[in-house]
Design an enzyme around this catalytic site. Structure first.
Site, PDB file in Angstrom:
ATOM      1  N   HIS A 245       0.819  -1.217   0.000  1.00  0.00           N
ATOM      2  CA  HIS A 245       0.000   0.000   0.000  1.00  0.00           C
ATOM      3  C   HIS A 245       0.853   1.266   0.000  1.00  0.00           C
ATOM      4  CE1 HIS A 245      -3.594   2.147   0.060  1.00  0.00           C
ATOM      5  NE2 HIS A 245      -4.155   1.740   1.181  1.00  0.00           N
ATOM      6  N   ALA A 246       2.096   1.160   0.402  1.00  0.00           N
ATOM      7  CA  ALA A 246       2.966   2.331   0.373  1.00  0.00           C
ATOM      8  C   ALA A 246       3.186   2.822  -1.052  1.00  0.00           C
ATOM      9  CB  ALA A 246       4.314   2.007   1.027  1.00  0.00           C
TER      10      ALA A 246
END
Length: 222
Positions: free
Chosen positions: A195-196
């Site tokens: 998700h980064a």
């Protein structure tokens, strides 16, 4: 056309995803995965009519469309955050004799026909090599990402997670066994992301373009 591998650094202070990246990589490390159905009816017909194998076409299309978005190419090199100018597929080569597999890679090329011939050559030269790496005298390139298939199972969901504590932001893509539904041939496809590096927007854009390219693949065989 063969590309020279390049790595461009990212400055978190000026990058539009800087704060989001820091949050999901340092404060709340988070990954996610989802699985969809892709209609491969037209793609299979096109490839069969021209005598091409499905798997290398799948590898090439997925890689081509991941390469269109910088967020899928995020990595760390020498302790610095950045992104590669292109990804190369790292895939499983199955051994029918002992039911094991070896990891193999074929460098991505913008031309499907060039990539296809390179894939066929890699399979001919290294396909019978057992062990973790099929290319015994080489290591996977730093821009290689995991993409493969489980051709024996039509799954509703599939997720790949690494439990080693190291920065890894490339996506992982896995296809499943084809099946028929309402007169069409469908293929489950799972994608797991950090998700980064990516959000749902990037996934939706990738999947929409992938389906469209599968529907009109004949243009790459000219």
């Amino acid at each position: 056309m063969k590309q020279n591998l390049q790595f461009a650094p990212i400055d978190l202070r000026t990058w539009c995803r800087g704060e989001v990246f820091y949050y999901f990589s340092k404060m709340a490390p988070t990954g996610y995965s989802l699985t969809v159905e892709l209609d491969i009816t037209n793609l299979r017909k096109t490839l069969k009519a021209k005598g091409y194998k499905f798997f290398p076409a799948y590898l090439w299309l997925v890689t081509k469309l991941l390469n269109k978005q910088t967020e899928f190419k995020i990595a760390e090199a020498d302790g610095k955050l950045g992104y590669y100018n292109f990804l190369t597929p790292l895939y499983a080569s199955f051994h029918d004799d002992d039911k094991t597999f070896s990891l193999m890679w074929t460098e991505f090329d913008d031309s499907f026909l060039v990539f296809y011939e390179a894939y066929i050559a890699d399979k001919a030269q290294y396909g019978d090599n057992h062990g973790v790496l099929a290319k015994k005298d080489q290591l996977p390139p730093p821009n290689s990402y995991t993409v493969s298939c489980v051709p024996w199972v039509s799954f509703g969901h599939f997720a790949v997670h690494s439990y080693e504590n190291k920065p890894y932001y490339f996506p992982s893509v896995e296809a499943g066994k084809f099946y028929e539904k309402d007169g069409r041939v469908l293929m489950p496809l799972s994608i797991t992301c950090h998700h980064a590096a990516t959000d749902g927007y990037h996934i939706s854009r990738f999947l929409e373009e992938l389906q469209a390219e599968m529907d009109s693949f004949e243009r790459y065989l000219a």
